[in-house]
Design a protein around this motif. Structure first.
Motif, PDB file in Angstrom:
ATOM      1  N   LEU A 148      -9.594-117.358 -54.722  1.00 17.24           N
ATOM      2  CA  LEU A 148      -8.892-116.853 -55.899  1.00 17.24           C
ATOM      3  C   LEU A 148      -9.740-117.000 -57.155  1.00 17.24           C
ATOM      4  N   ARG A 149     -10.428-118.122 -57.287  1.00 18.91           N
ATOM      5  CA  ARG A 149     -11.281-118.313 -58.461  1.00 18.91           C
ATOM      6  C   ARG A 149     -12.456-117.338 -58.449  1.00 18.91           C
ATOM      7  N   ALA A 150     -13.079-117.172 -57.294  1.00 19.93           N
ATOM      8  CA  ALA A 150     -14.215-116.252 -57.191  1.00 19.93           C
ATOM      9  C   ALA A 150     -13.768-114.809 -57.449  1.00 19.93           C
ATOM     10  N   LEU A 151     -12.659-114.417 -56.857  1.00 16.30           N
ATOM     11  CA  LEU A 151     -12.151-113.051 -57.049  1.00 16.30           C
ATOM     12  C   LEU A 151     -11.793-112.786 -58.505  1.00 16.30           C
ATOM     13  N   ASN A 152     -11.172-113.761 -59.158  1.00 20.20           N
ATOM     14  CA  ASN A 152     -10.837-113.591 -60.565  1.00 20.20           C
ATOM     15  C   ASN A 152     -12.075-113.503 -61.447  1.00 20.20           C
ATOM     16  N   GLY A 153     -13.114-114.267 -61.119  1.00 18.42           N
ATOM     17  CA  GLY A 153     -14.359-114.188 -61.874  1.00 18.42           C
ATOM     18  C   GLY A 153     -15.010-112.820 -61.745  1.00 18.42           C
ATOM     19  N   LEU A 154     -15.059-112.312 -60.527  1.00 24.64           N
ATOM     20  CA  LEU A 154     -15.635-110.984 -60.315  1.00 24.64           C
ATOM     21  C   LEU A 154     -14.807-109.909 -61.016  1.00 24.64           C
TER      22      LEU A 154
END
Length: 185
Positions: A148-154
């Motif tokens: 979730l953190r990686a997807l939100n950053g992208l």
């Protein structure tokens, strides 16, 4: 459609709202976040103001969940799936699938935890297997949190790229950041 998927779609419908025809939106007239072109491709022939919630649900299920392969993610982790599906609605299914694959590849510790997968925007067996490997390595909640953190950053970087420099997309940046980045999960 299973109740969990129906709940995800209802959340997207609530976030997207009803009929809009914003002059800065290249998608033109939309209803429930569905563009005229997508509605027409799915057999809708009327004025976009008349697209019903049930018609929108059916389109979301076919076009934004089944077609891009996101159903496989939903069967493993509904929270991650909802993020990917919601991103696909707002930024394009292929882009959301690519973000899912990119996140998996940078979270595998240079291939130590599992092999890199193709970053082709197509969710298939390899993408699902990598996601399952991440969950085995990090645990269900740990993998969910990382994804979730990686997807939100992208997703943020995509919106930033669209809006920087005072483009027409800057009109949408507050809503994107407030309603999309970190809003799920």
């Amino acid at each position: 459609m299973n109740p969990q998927i129906a709940t995800m779609i209802d959340g997207i419908l609530a976030r997207e709202g009803g009929y809009v025809n914003h002059p800065s939106d290249p998608g033109g007239a939309t209803n429930f976040g569905i563009t005229l072109n997508v509605a027409r491709a799915n057999g809708f022939v009327g004025d976009m103001r008349n697209l019903t919630r049930d018609q929108a649900r059916d389109i979301y299920y076919r076009e934004y969940i089944v077609k891009p392969g996101f159903l496989g993610i939903a069967e493993i982790d509904p929270a991650v799936a909802e993020e990917v599906i919601d991103s696909g609605v707002n930024a394009g299914q292929k882009r959301a699938a690519l973000w899912f694959q990119q996140a998996l590849n940078v979270l595998n510790r240079r291939g130590v935890d599992y092999a890199d997968i193709a970053e082709d925007g197509i969710i298939g067996r390899g993408s699902i297997a990598a996601f399952q490997a991440l969950r085995r390595k990090r645990g269900d909640s740990g993998a969910r949190r990382l994804m979730l953190r990686a997807l939100n950053g992208l997703q943020f970087m995509h919106y930033y790229g669209l809006a920087k420099g005072g483009t027409k997309f800057e009109d949408f940046m507050p809503g994107w950041v407030d309603g999309r980045i970190g809003a799920l999960g």
